[in-house]
Design an enzyme around this catalytic site. Structure first.
Site, PDB file in Angstrom:
ATOM      1  N   LYS A 260      -8.694  -1.158 -52.672  1.00  0.00           N
ATOM      2  CA  LYS A 260      -7.638  -2.024 -52.131  1.00  0.00           C
ATOM      3  C   LYS A 260      -7.982  -2.439 -50.696  1.00  0.00           C
ATOM      4  CE  LYS A 260      -2.743  -1.921 -50.623  1.00  0.00           C
ATOM      5  NZ  LYS A 260      -1.480  -1.160 -50.616  1.00  0.00           N
ATOM      6  N   ASP A 265      -0.627  -5.238 -44.077  1.00  0.00           N
ATOM      7  CA  ASP A 265       0.501  -5.268 -45.010  1.00  0.00           C
ATOM      8  C   ASP A 265       1.822  -5.303 -44.248  1.00  0.00           C
ATOM      9  OD1 ASP A 265       2.223  -5.069 -47.126  1.00  0.00           O
ATOM     10  OD2 ASP A 265       1.774  -2.959 -47.593  1.00  0.00           O
ATOM     11  N   LYS A 272       8.565  -5.107 -44.173  1.00  0.00           N
ATOM     12  CA  LYS A 272       8.661  -3.697 -43.795  1.00  0.00           C
ATOM     13  C   LYS A 272       9.452  -3.567 -42.488  1.00  0.00           C
ATOM     14  CE  LYS A 272       4.296  -1.936 -45.687  1.00  0.00           C
ATOM     15  NZ  LYS A 272       4.903  -0.942 -46.595  1.00  0.00           N
ATOM     16  N   ASP A 342       6.334  -6.093 -51.286  1.00  0.00           N
ATOM     17  CA  ASP A 342       5.643  -5.002 -50.602  1.00  0.00           C
ATOM     18  C   ASP A 342       4.858  -4.129 -51.584  1.00  0.00           C
ATOM     19  OD1 ASP A 342       4.820  -3.497 -48.475  1.00  0.00           O
ATOM     20  OD2 ASP A 342       6.735  -2.445 -48.195  1.00  0.00           O
ATOM     21  N   ARG A 346      -0.964  -3.168 -55.956  1.00  0.00           N
ATOM     22  CA  ARG A 346      -1.198  -3.196 -57.405  1.00  0.00           C
ATOM     23  C   ARG A 346      -1.440  -4.630 -57.895  1.00  0.00           C
ATOM     24  NH1 ARG A 346       4.518  -0.331 -58.287  1.00  0.00           N
ATOM     25  NH2 ARG A 346       3.930   0.412 -56.219  1.00  0.00           N
TER      26      ARG A 346
HETATM   27  N1  BES Z   1       0.557   0.050 -48.270  1.00  0.00           N
HETATM   28  C1  BES Z   1       1.818   0.478 -48.744  1.00  0.00           C
HETATM   29  C2  BES Z   1       1.871   1.971 -49.032  1.00  0.00           C
HETATM   30  C3  BES Z   1       1.905   2.884 -47.841  1.00  0.00           C
HETATM   31  C4  BES Z   1       3.042   2.974 -47.057  1.00  0.00           C
HETATM   32  C5  BES Z   1       0.828   3.680 -47.571  1.00  0.00           C
HETATM   33  C6  BES Z   1       3.071   3.855 -46.000  1.00  0.00           C
HETATM   34  C7  BES Z   1       0.856   4.561 -46.513  1.00  0.00           C
HETATM   35  C8  BES Z   1       1.975   4.650 -45.717  1.00  0.00           C
HETATM   36  C9  BES Z   1       2.157  -0.255 -50.044  1.00  0.00           C
HETATM   37  O1  BES Z   1       1.701  -1.549 -50.134  1.00  0.00           O
HETATM   38  C10 BES Z   1       3.634  -0.289 -50.152  1.00  0.00           C
HETATM   39  O2  BES Z   1       4.242  -0.930 -49.343  1.00  0.00           O
HETATM   40  N2  BES Z   1       4.185   0.388 -51.137  1.00  0.00           N
HETATM   41  C11 BES Z   1       5.578   0.453 -51.337  1.00  0.00           C
HETATM   42  C12 BES Z   1       5.835   0.342 -52.815  1.00  0.00           C
HETATM   43  C13 BES Z   1       7.282   0.132 -53.149  1.00  0.00           C
HETATM   44  C14 BES Z   1       7.737  -1.237 -52.682  1.00  0.00           C
HETATM   45  C15 BES Z   1       7.450   0.283 -54.634  1.00  0.00           C
HETATM   46  C16 BES Z   1       6.083   1.783 -50.800  1.00  0.00           C
HETATM   47  O3  BES Z   1       5.395   2.793 -50.963  1.00  0.00           O
HETATM   48  O4  BES Z   1       7.150   1.790 -50.194  1.00  0.00           O
HETATM   49 ZN    ZN Z   2       0.067  -2.008 -49.046  1.00  0.00          ZN
HETATM   50 MN    MN Z   3       3.079  -2.941 -49.315  1.00  0.00          MN
END
Ligand code: BES
Ligand code: ZN
Ligand code: MN
Length: 487
Positions: A260, A265, A272, A342, A346
């Protein structure tokens, strides 16, 4: 820092700084004795006064008449020495050495026999720990003259029969350093174009490495709708970076590593919160780790074929950005309802995983800072491995144990799949609160049917905190896995 294996005995070693281990309750120290009676007397006196006892964490620096620094580090009790402790001791010793004016350091930690750690493993821990400790991010920070790192060479003493492992670990350390470099560079520099340029430098360095970069127009023609949806809100156009290493018969199926590469992000329209959003520069650490492993393998010239695929994309909110409610057609043809922009990792990985299968790989591993839930589940100690392929999780976890880069398995049972059901598309891109790491894995599993495949979530392991930054994990684990595959 250059790393070199040596069999030179300590008394003949002219390095500016010598690192020597000392166990707790050890009365004499053969290495110190070899350096002369005066040093030996000094050590005895310190031991008698108990201001140095050899406990793990202690260190004592003496100077000999040649002006060499002799850093004696406590190893604790031999039968109690853990992998973590040996790694940390090596880390700390070289971090301390890097702060001196010394240019050359030689570590004699491996002249000891460890009761609880195999010799081949100890070699890797010492080399990886030392290299990690010496690293300092310098790309965008000015350092005063008196705060420059002078250390340029680390000699690692070990029996000659262990030098293969030193060389393997040295290659791993190079890969780890490359991954840390990519991870730590800021998002205004380390964008998709930068990642492609970095890959180009690797391709130029080795004869048996080829590079292919797909731009957004090509990906549009191909129909990579999910990846492009994430990228459409950014001025930094997406790229698919493909590195190919041929280390054996071209006909042999490659191992594919997919990483990835979200270079930043923001969350997109599902923005976020502001606090710590800067840390999302590390959201390309999956990409950094597969590129790092690629560097390690190319450095070693291991006899396997390796394919590294990096979807490099920035996730931004914008008038053109994809939105919650959108239904997107992925490269596989499957449709996805976006319920949260967010959950973008995936989205780019599903297209990259579909693309990877065109190369008919033997096995596919994908690496991603995919879910915050993974940090909740396993913290910063272990990466999470998910797979439906028998034995694959164990192979990955075992490789990690060999190099102190640990992982743990989470289940990918079919019962979790229904959390992705929706009336409006073949699946939705989020699975709700329960088991967020697993449902992300379930999503990816729908794009890897019939493949030997594992998903590795590195959200908790790829970086540490603001000071330490990118860890370069799990480059060592991946590289060791590939070494084990090569047999
Ligand atoms: N890159 C983030 C995951 C992440 C967040 C990694 C904090 C390390 C620290 C990912 O893209 C994300 O935002 N995931 C969301 C998924 C949710 C929207 C289902 C998450 O984990 O909140
Ligand atoms: Zn991410
Ligand atoms: Mn994200």
């Amino acid at each position: 820092m250059k790393i070199k294996a040596t069999i030179q005995n300590i008394a003949d070693n002219a390095a500016d700084l010598l690192i020597v281990g000392h166990f707790q309750d050890q009365t004499d120290n053969a290495l110190i004795t070899a350096l002369g009676s005066e040093l030996s007397a000094q050590l005895s006196q310190r031991l008698a006064n108990a201001d140095f006892t050899g406990k793990n964490g202690e260190s004592l620096t003496l100077y000999n008449d040649k002006g060499q620094h002799i850093m004696i580090v406590g190893l604790g009790k031999n039968d109690k020495l853990t992998q973590t402790a040996l790694y940390d001791i090596s880390h700390k010793a070289s971090a301390t050495a890097a702060k001196t004016r010394c240019k050359t350091v030689a570590t004699y930690l491996l002249s000891d026999t460890f009761e609880s750690i195999d010799a081949d493993q100890a070699v890797k821990l010492v080399v990886l720990g030392s290299s990690h400790g010496e690293y300092r991010y310098e790309d965008t920070k000015n350092f005063k003259e008196d705060n420059k790192h002078n250390l340029d060479t680390l000699e690692v003493f070990a029996d000659e029969n262990l030098h293969t492992y030193i060389n393997q670990a040295k290659a791993m350390a190079e890969g780890v350093t490359a991954a840390r470099h990519l991870g730590n560079n800021p998002p205004n520099i380390a964008n998709p174009k930068y990642i492609a340029k970095f890959a180009e430098q690797i391709a130029n360095k080795y004869d048996n490495v080829e590079l292919d970069v797909l731009n957004h127009k090509q990906m549009k023609k191909m129909g990579m709708g999910a990846l492009l949806a994430v990228g459409q809100g950014s001025h930094n156009k997406p790229k698919m970076v493909v590195l190919k290493y041929t280390g054996t018969d071209k006909k042999q199926a490659p191992v594919a590593l997919v990483g990835k590469g979200i270079t930043f992000d923001t969350g997109g329209i599902s923005l976020k919160p502001g606090a710590n959003m800067d840390e999302m520069k590390y959201d390309m650490c999956g990409a950094a780790s597969v590129i790092g492993a690629f560097v390690a393998i190319a450095e070693m010239q291991l006899d396997i074929n390796l394919l590294t695929i990096v979807p490099a994309v920035e996730n931004m909110p914008d008038g053109k950005a994809y939105r919650p409610g959108d239904v997107i057609t992925s490269y596989s043809g499957k449709t996805i309802e976006v319920l949260n922009t967010d959950a973008e990792g995936r989205m780019i990985l599903c297209d990259a995983l579909t693309y990877a299968q065109e190369f008919k790989p033997e096995v596919i591993l994908d690496l991603a800072t995919l879910t915050g839930a993974c940090v909740v589940a396993l913290g910063h100690q272990a990466s999470a491995v998910m797979t439906k392929t028998d034995g694959l999780a164990q192979d990955v976890i075992q490789a990690g144990l060999q190099v102190h880069d640990r992982a743990w398995e989470l289940p990918l049972w079919d019962e979790y799949q229904k959390q992705l059901d929706t009336s409006f598309a073949d699946m939705q891109n989020i699975g709700g609160f329960p088991a967020g790491t697993i449902t992300a894995g379930c999503f990816l599993s729908r794009f890897t049917e019939g493949q030997k495949w594992a998903h590795i979530d590195i959200a908790g392991t790829a970086w540490n905190n603001k000071k330490e930054g990118a860890t370069g994990r799990p480059v060592a684990m991946l590289t060791q896995y590939l070494i084990n595959q090569a047999g």
